[in-house]
Design a protein around this motif. Structure first.
Motif, PDB file in Angstrom:
ATOM      1  N   VAL A 152      26.519  -7.583 -57.550  1.00  0.00           N
ATOM      2  CA  VAL A 152      26.888  -7.975 -58.913  1.00  0.00           C
ATOM      3  C   VAL A 152      25.674  -7.885 -59.840  1.00  0.00           C
ATOM      4  CG1 VAL A 152      27.796  -9.846 -60.351  1.00  0.00           C
ATOM      5  CG2 VAL A 152      28.781  -9.402 -58.103  1.00  0.00           C
ATOM      6  N   LYS A 153      24.509  -8.208 -59.301  1.00  0.00           N
ATOM      7  CA  LYS A 153      23.292  -8.054 -60.104  1.00  0.00           C
ATOM      8  C   LYS A 153      23.084  -6.588 -60.487  1.00  0.00           C
ATOM      9  CE  LYS A 153      18.396  -9.381 -60.143  1.00  0.00           C
ATOM     10  NZ  LYS A 153      17.322 -10.072 -59.376  1.00  0.00           N
ATOM     11  N   MET A 154      23.382  -5.683 -59.565  1.00  0.00           N
ATOM     12  CA  MET A 154      23.298  -4.255 -59.858  1.00  0.00           C
ATOM     13  C   MET A 154      24.283  -3.878 -60.973  1.00  0.00           C
ATOM     14  SD  MET A 154      24.242  -1.040 -57.357  1.00  0.00           S
ATOM     15  CE  MET A 154      25.987  -1.492 -57.405  1.00  0.00           C
ATOM     16  N   LEU A 155      25.503  -4.393 -60.914  1.00  0.00           N
ATOM     17  CA  LEU A 155      26.478  -4.119 -61.976  1.00  0.00           C
ATOM     18  C   LEU A 155      25.954  -4.591 -63.329  1.00  0.00           C
ATOM     19  CD1 LEU A 155      29.875  -5.125 -60.288  1.00  0.00           C
ATOM     20  CD2 LEU A 155      28.862  -2.842 -60.482  1.00  0.00           C
ATOM     21  N   GLY A 156      25.345  -5.765 -63.333  1.00  0.00           N
ATOM     22  CA  GLY A 156      24.779  -6.279 -64.577  1.00  0.00           C
ATOM     23  C   GLY A 156      23.638  -5.427 -65.091  1.00  0.00           C
ATOM     24  N   ARG A 157      22.809  -4.968 -64.183  1.00  0.00           N
ATOM     25  CA  ARG A 157      21.672  -4.123 -64.560  1.00  0.00           C
ATOM     26  C   ARG A 157      22.146  -2.809 -65.180  1.00  0.00           C
ATOM     27  NH1 ARG A 157      18.770  -4.756 -59.826  1.00  0.00           N
ATOM     28  NH2 ARG A 157      19.778  -2.933 -58.897  1.00  0.00           N
ATOM     29  N   ILE A 158      23.147  -2.197 -64.557  1.00  0.00           N
ATOM     30  CA  ILE A 158      23.679  -0.932 -65.065  1.00  0.00           C
ATOM     31  C   ILE A 158      24.352  -1.134 -66.423  1.00  0.00           C
ATOM     32  CG2 ILE A 158      25.362   0.898 -64.646  1.00  0.00           C
ATOM     33  CD1 ILE A 158      24.939   0.336 -61.622  1.00  0.00           C
ATOM     34  N   LEU A 209      27.815 -10.895 -68.179  1.00  0.00           N
ATOM     35  CA  LEU A 209      29.165 -10.867 -67.612  1.00  0.00           C
ATOM     36  C   LEU A 209      30.160 -10.230 -68.571  1.00  0.00           C
ATOM     37  CD1 LEU A 209      29.135 -14.384 -65.957  1.00  0.00           C
ATOM     38  CD2 LEU A 209      29.241 -12.196 -64.760  1.00  0.00           C
ATOM     39  N   ASN A 210      29.994 -10.467 -69.853  1.00  0.00           N
ATOM     40  CA  ASN A 210      30.885  -9.818 -70.821  1.00  0.00           C
ATOM     41  C   ASN A 210      30.701  -8.307 -70.802  1.00  0.00           C
ATOM     42  OD1 ASN A 210      32.822 -10.152 -73.166  1.00  0.00           O
ATOM     43  ND2 ASN A 210      31.167  -9.016 -74.156  1.00  0.00           N
ATOM     44  N   GLN A 211      29.466  -7.859 -70.606  1.00  0.00           N
ATOM     45  CA  GLN A 211      29.219  -6.428 -70.560  1.00  0.00           C
ATOM     46  C   GLN A 211      29.786  -5.806 -69.290  1.00  0.00           C
ATOM     47  OE1 GLN A 211      28.225  -5.198 -73.207  1.00  0.00           O
ATOM     48  NE2 GLN A 211      27.504  -3.121 -72.793  1.00  0.00           N
ATOM     49  N   ILE A 212      29.680  -6.516 -68.158  1.00  0.00           N
ATOM     50  CA  ILE A 212      30.305  -6.042 -66.921  1.00  0.00           C
ATOM     51  C   ILE A 212      31.821  -5.955 -67.111  1.00  0.00           C
ATOM     52  CG2 ILE A 212      30.768  -6.579 -64.500  1.00  0.00           C
ATOM     53  CD1 ILE A 212      28.036  -7.941 -64.390  1.00  0.00           C
ATOM     54  N   LYS A 213      32.387  -6.971 -67.740  1.00  0.00           N
ATOM     55  CA  LYS A 213      33.829  -6.991 -67.984  1.00  0.00           C
ATOM     56  C   LYS A 213      34.261  -5.789 -68.823  1.00  0.00           C
ATOM     57  CE  LYS A 213      35.616 -10.932 -69.319  1.00  0.00           C
ATOM     58  NZ  LYS A 213      36.088 -12.076 -70.172  1.00  0.00           N
ATOM     59  N   MET A 263      26.900  -5.855 -76.548  1.00  0.00           N
ATOM     60  CA  MET A 263      25.523  -5.497 -76.251  1.00  0.00           C
ATOM     61  C   MET A 263      25.329  -4.031 -76.598  1.00  0.00           C
ATOM     62  SD  MET A 263      23.921  -7.269 -72.849  1.00  0.00           S
ATOM     63  CE  MET A 263      22.322  -6.559 -73.315  1.00  0.00           C
ATOM     64  N   LEU A 264      24.055  -3.636 -76.635  1.00  0.00           N
ATOM     65  CA  LEU A 264      23.683  -2.240 -76.827  1.00  0.00           C
ATOM     66  C   LEU A 264      24.269  -1.698 -78.141  1.00  0.00           C
ATOM     67  CD1 LEU A 264      24.318  -1.213 -73.096  1.00  0.00           C
ATOM     68  CD2 LEU A 264      22.130  -1.796 -74.142  1.00  0.00           C
ATOM     69  N   ALA A 265      24.794  -0.485 -78.126  1.00  0.00           N
ATOM     70  CA  ALA A 265      25.306   0.109 -79.368  1.00  0.00           C
ATOM     71  C   ALA A 265      26.481  -0.665 -79.929  1.00  0.00           C
ATOM     72  CB  ALA A 265      25.697   1.569 -79.131  1.00  0.00           C
ATOM     73  N   ASP A 266      27.287  -1.291 -79.065  1.00  0.00           N
ATOM     74  CA  ASP A 266      28.413  -2.092 -79.559  1.00  0.00           C
ATOM     75  C   ASP A 266      27.944  -3.167 -80.528  1.00  0.00           C
ATOM     76  OD1 ASP A 266      30.347  -0.678 -78.220  1.00  0.00           O
ATOM     77  OD2 ASP A 266      30.536  -2.107 -76.567  1.00  0.00           O
TER      78      ASP A 266
END
Length: 463
Positions: free
Chosen positions: A170-176, A192-196, A433-436
């Motif tokens: 899950v940490k990897m998912l968050g990192r990506i 978590l919102n970004q993973i979602k 996050m990011l461009a969003d």
């Protein structure tokens, strides 16, 4: 036909007072300019570079379209909705992860994207760890994230997972999803919102790179009458008044790097926290807590990126690989977007997520990225057409330090203590996050300027 790109070094006369000035011509600045100008306001964008687009710029080399590292548009994100509102058209495909793999302890495993794969994979060693991942994915869409803003993603991981493999996955998912290495410095809510968002809709790679978005936003802004000042940095802003009478109005005086002074009633700063802090730190009217927050935010998430164009694909069975035990990423962007003139070119983007607490080691970072390519695409070195290594690129300015045991909220768009001064960018406001976040904060500020009484809603797909 008038030239709307004004180079001040040419000493061309310009109107000294405008309604809205936007400092910074990246995605956020261009988006705000389009929203405001299409509603009748006079807008000027001031950009220090000779080109607009910021980190969204794409360069053409040897027939390939090179983004500045890997760029992906979240299909269910705020950015895609706002681009649709503005009639910005882009082509490309959603990424299919069937041929993506996960690296762990010098072995690669097929990315478990289905329930059956999760249960069968050897990537997750124990059955309990697999069950933890399945429960997490089932609960993700219904998870209430409001209470997780003030704890770090790392703290949430430590509390939520007993199995080290499931925690690392899950940490990897968050990192990506967030482009951020330091989970201890990122809020659990944002991660978590970004993973979602990533899991729900996936990501799109855009044909001919993100320059297509930049060019369309710029063209729309020009048609709306937006003026562009380029090649000059803003090094000072201060409040002033347009006259001494009873109906005097507040203006912001902007001084450019060639000592030219110009004034505007509303100013939007669409740059990074460090630049905003440098412009406002000596302004006694600006809220000191806001300035303190800005100063502490000046530690962006960074990556080392290796962009490689090849004459062919050595291993057609692997399109990408993610590191679970190491902070590495590799993806074949050209499989899902046209990134060469002939449409047949092979273009990989590889990145290492950098640890902000350690010194940079570009030589080692490049070797690790090349090693990942060696593992999944043996023979690639003989097929290189062009490669570019960027050892220390800002991936996101949303990097929130853990201060005395709690995470701080990102700053709001309105600068507290003064009037008619706003900030936008990938580090501003509550959404995404990011461009969003760049797109969302730009729209929110535009609506604020257009009408003080109009409710700002950035999720309904409408103005």
């Amino acid at each position: 036909m008038t030239n709307q790109f004004i180079n001040i070094t040419m000493d061309k006369p310009i109107d000294k007072t405008k309604e809205v000035a936007i400092i910074g011509g990246g995605l956020a600045g261009l988006t705000a300019a389009v929203y405001i100008s299409r509603n009748g306001k006079n807008v000027t964008i001031i950009e220090k570079s000779s080109e607009f687009g910021g980190r969204a710029r794409t360069t053409m080399k040897d027939g390939f379209y090179f983004n500045q590292g890997p760029h992906a548009l979240y299909a269910d994100g705020l950015g895609s909705r706002i681009l649709n509102e503005l009639n910005v058209i882009y082509n490309g495909k959603k990424v299919d992860y069937t041929k993506y793999f996960v690296k762990d302890k010098e072995k690669i495993h097929q990315s478990p994207i289905k329930l059956s794969q999760l249960l069968a994979t050897k990537l997750l060693k124990g059955f309990r760890g697999k069950i933890e991942i399945i429960r997490f994915l089932i609960k993700l869409n219904k998870m209430n994230l409001d209470g997780l803003q003030r704890i770090s993603f790392q703290e949430w991981l430590d509390k939520s997972f007993k199995n080290s493999d499931s925690k690392d996955f899950v940490k990897m998912l968050g990192r990506i999803s967030t482009y951020t290495y330091n989970a201890e410095n990122l809020s659990a809510k944002l991660a978590l919102n970004q993973i979602k968002t990533a899991v729900a809709g996936g990501v799109i790679y855009i044909d001919e790179g993100w320059q297509t978005l930049v060019d369309q936003l710029t063209d729309i802004a020009k048609r709306n009458g937006v003026k562009f000042v380029y090649g000059k940095n803003v090094d000072f802003i201060a409040q002033s008044y347009d006259n001494n009478g009873p109906n005097r109005q507040l203006k912001w005086k902007i001084r450019l790097s060639n000592n030219t002074a110009i004034s505007y009633y509303n100013v939007i700063i669409a740059t990074n926290p460090s630049h905003v802090y440098s412009l406002l730190k000596d302004n006694a009217l600006v809220n000191p807590e806001f300035l303190s927050h800005l100063e502490k935010m000046n530690r962006p998430a960074r990556v080392a990126t290796l962009d490689i164009a090849l004459s062919g694909l050595p291993n057609p069975n692997v399109y990408g690989a993610y590191g679970m035990d190491v902070p590495l990423y590799l993806s074949l962007h050209s499989e899902f977007a046209k990134l060469s003139v002939d449409g047949n070119g092979v273009l990989f983007h590889a990145i290492k997520y950098l640890d902000s607490s350690t010194e940079l080691n570009p030589i080692q970072d490049k070797m690790e990225l090349e090693g990942l390519l060696d593992m999944v695409q043996p023979g690639w070195r003989k097929m290189v057409v062009r490669q570019r290594f960027l050892p220390n690129m800002i991936a996101s300015n949303t990097f929130l330090n853990n201060n005395k045991g709690f995470m701080e909220n990102r700053p709001n768009m309105e600068v507290p203590g003064v009037d008619n001064l706003y900030i936008i960018g990938d580090w501003v406001g509550p959404d995404g996050m990011l461009a969003d976040t760049s797109f969302a904060s730009a729209k929110a500020v535009a609506l604020k300027i257009l009408s003080e009484n109009k409710e700002i809603e950035i999720h309904d797909g409408k103005l």
